[in-house]
Design an enzyme around this catalytic site. Sequence first.
Site, PDB file in Angstrom:
ATOM      1  N   THR A 167       0.835  -1.206   0.000  1.00  0.00           N
ATOM      2  CA  THR A 167       0.000   0.000   0.000  1.00  0.00           C
ATOM      3  C   THR A 167       0.870   1.256   0.000  1.00  0.00           C
ATOM      4  O   THR A 167       1.978   1.237   0.511  1.00  0.00           O
ATOM      5  CB  THR A 167      -0.866  -0.043   1.276  1.00  0.00           C
ATOM      6  OG1 THR A 167      -1.885  -1.006   1.080  1.00  0.00           O
ATOM      7  CG2 THR A 167      -1.500   1.280   1.609  1.00  0.00           C
ATOM      8  N   ARG A 195     -14.111  -7.516   0.233  1.00  0.00           N
ATOM      9  CA  ARG A 195     -13.455  -7.151   1.494  1.00  0.00           C
ATOM     10  C   ARG A 195     -13.012  -5.678   1.442  1.00  0.00           C
ATOM     11  O   ARG A 195     -12.426  -5.219   0.461  1.00  0.00           O
ATOM     12  CB  ARG A 195     -12.252  -8.064   1.710  1.00  0.00           C
ATOM     13  CG  ARG A 195     -11.421  -7.733   2.954  1.00  0.00           C
ATOM     14  CD  ARG A 195     -10.159  -6.975   2.585  1.00  0.00           C
ATOM     15  NE  ARG A 195      -9.198  -6.941   3.679  1.00  0.00           N
ATOM     16  CZ  ARG A 195      -8.120  -6.172   3.683  1.00  0.00           C
ATOM     17  NH1 ARG A 195      -7.865  -5.389   2.665  1.00  0.00           N
ATOM     18  NH2 ARG A 195      -7.286  -6.183   4.692  1.00  0.00           N
ATOM     19  N   ASP A 198      -8.420  -1.445   5.827  1.00  0.00           N
ATOM     20  CA  ASP A 198      -8.324  -0.285   6.729  1.00  0.00           C
ATOM     21  C   ASP A 198      -8.209   1.038   5.977  1.00  0.00           C
ATOM     22  O   ASP A 198      -8.569   2.094   6.510  1.00  0.00           O
ATOM     23  CB  ASP A 198      -7.078  -0.435   7.609  1.00  0.00           C
ATOM     24  CG  ASP A 198      -5.804  -0.576   6.766  1.00  0.00           C
ATOM     25  OD1 ASP A 198      -5.751  -1.500   5.925  1.00  0.00           O
ATOM     26  OD2 ASP A 198      -4.883   0.246   6.929  1.00  0.00           O
ATOM     27  N   THR A 217      -0.072   1.281   7.089  1.00  0.00           N
ATOM     28  CA  THR A 217      -0.030   0.163   6.149  1.00  0.00           C
ATOM     29  C   THR A 217       0.227  -1.112   6.937  1.00  0.00           C
ATOM     30  O   THR A 217       0.763  -1.060   8.041  1.00  0.00           O
ATOM     31  CB  THR A 217       1.075   0.386   5.086  1.00  0.00           C
ATOM     32  OG1 THR A 217       1.204  -0.794   4.289  1.00  0.00           O
ATOM     33  CG2 THR A 217       2.427   0.684   5.700  1.00  0.00           C
ATOM     34  N   GLY A 220      -4.666  -5.021   7.385  1.00  0.00           N
ATOM     35  CA  GLY A 220      -5.800  -4.110   7.500  1.00  0.00           C
ATOM     36  C   GLY A 220      -6.803  -4.432   8.590  1.00  0.00           C
ATOM     37  O   GLY A 220      -7.306  -3.531   9.265  1.00  0.00           O
TER      38      GLY A 220
HETATM   39  N1  ASP Z   1      -3.464  -2.216   4.786  1.00  0.00           N
HETATM   40  C1  ASP Z   1      -3.761  -2.810   3.508  1.00  0.00           C
HETATM   41  C2  ASP Z   1      -4.986  -3.664   3.636  1.00  0.00           C
HETATM   42  O1  ASP Z   1      -5.055  -4.462   4.544  1.00  0.00           O
HETATM   43  C3  ASP Z   1      -2.655  -3.602   2.938  1.00  0.00           C
HETATM   44  C4  ASP Z   1      -1.324  -2.887   2.854  1.00  0.00           C
HETATM   45  O2  ASP Z   1      -1.002  -2.061   3.719  1.00  0.00           O
HETATM   46  O3  ASP Z   1      -0.585  -3.132   1.892  1.00  0.00           O
HETATM   47  O4  ASP Z   1      -5.841  -3.574   2.804  1.00  0.00           O
END
Ligand code: ASP
Length: 292
Positions: A167, A195, A198, A217, A220
């Site tokens: 992310t 889904r 976060d 990040t 989530g």
């Molecule tokens: N936080 C993100 C999620 O769970 C994934 C990520 O940080 O790459 O959707």
Amino acid sequence: MKSKIAIIAHGGAGGINYPHRRRSGLIKAVQAGYEILRQGGTSLDAVEKSATILEDITIFNAGTGSYFNLSGDVEMDASVMTSDLMFGAVGVIRDVKNPIRVARLVMERTDHLLLCGENAITFGRLMGMEYHNPKTKEKKRIWKRKKKKCTSTYFKKISELVDLYGTIGAVAIDQHGLISVATSSGGINLRLPGRVGDTPVIGAGTYADKNGGVSATGHGEEIMRHLLAFRAVTLMGKTTIKRAGERVMRYATKNSCKCGIIGINKNAEMLCLNNTKAMSWCYIRNGKLSVF
Ligand code: ASP
């Protein structure tokens, strides 16, 4: 009185692949954002610019190059927030190039905070966002490889298969002291269709108020459960940024929340911390660039 200007961006926490491309992408993104700040532009324009650049670089997990869900589709999340409590987000949006732009449009052109799914796409199209296929061959390869290890359709231990959280996020403060945050994500590889992570949840992946702004990040579901970004920003109002960061990361680790955060407080001081294997980030403060 003019505030100090500063910008920080991250390219996700977890294992780090393609370190050189990550580094050059992050440098390009913060330099473009900083240029806007230097010319007197707003932190909102700066973080949007940085985030769109990162969304367009396919090694990151946002925009083009997002991870695939269990059925092989790309559904993306994004949000923006400013320290005057303006917020806009999109969840499970498909077929647009820059979800962060749609998130900003939700904030500025609607009465709402979060639009999801088909209706978020329809809204994006009404606002002029054209069709764009964000799937890349490389992410398809990763999806195929990981899917073989996935034993049931309703896989319950996704987090055990996930070691990369790519992310992207950016936080900036402008000369008027406005702090803005942008976070954009392709979610977690192999997540169930529909889904929402976060990233578009206020206080979880993104938060800003008069004390500061944070983009998170990592895993989530855990970031959401513990409202990580809100927690960190609230602590910024109570103690030094260093202690706020340390306390929030101690809390995250104690609660098995694999994550990383970047943030800026009202004095343009910064934090970047993670409890994962690695995290890539880059910032410019007082005109000086630093990359990790
Ligand atoms: N936080 C993100 C999620 O769970 C994934 C990520 O940080 O790459 O959707």
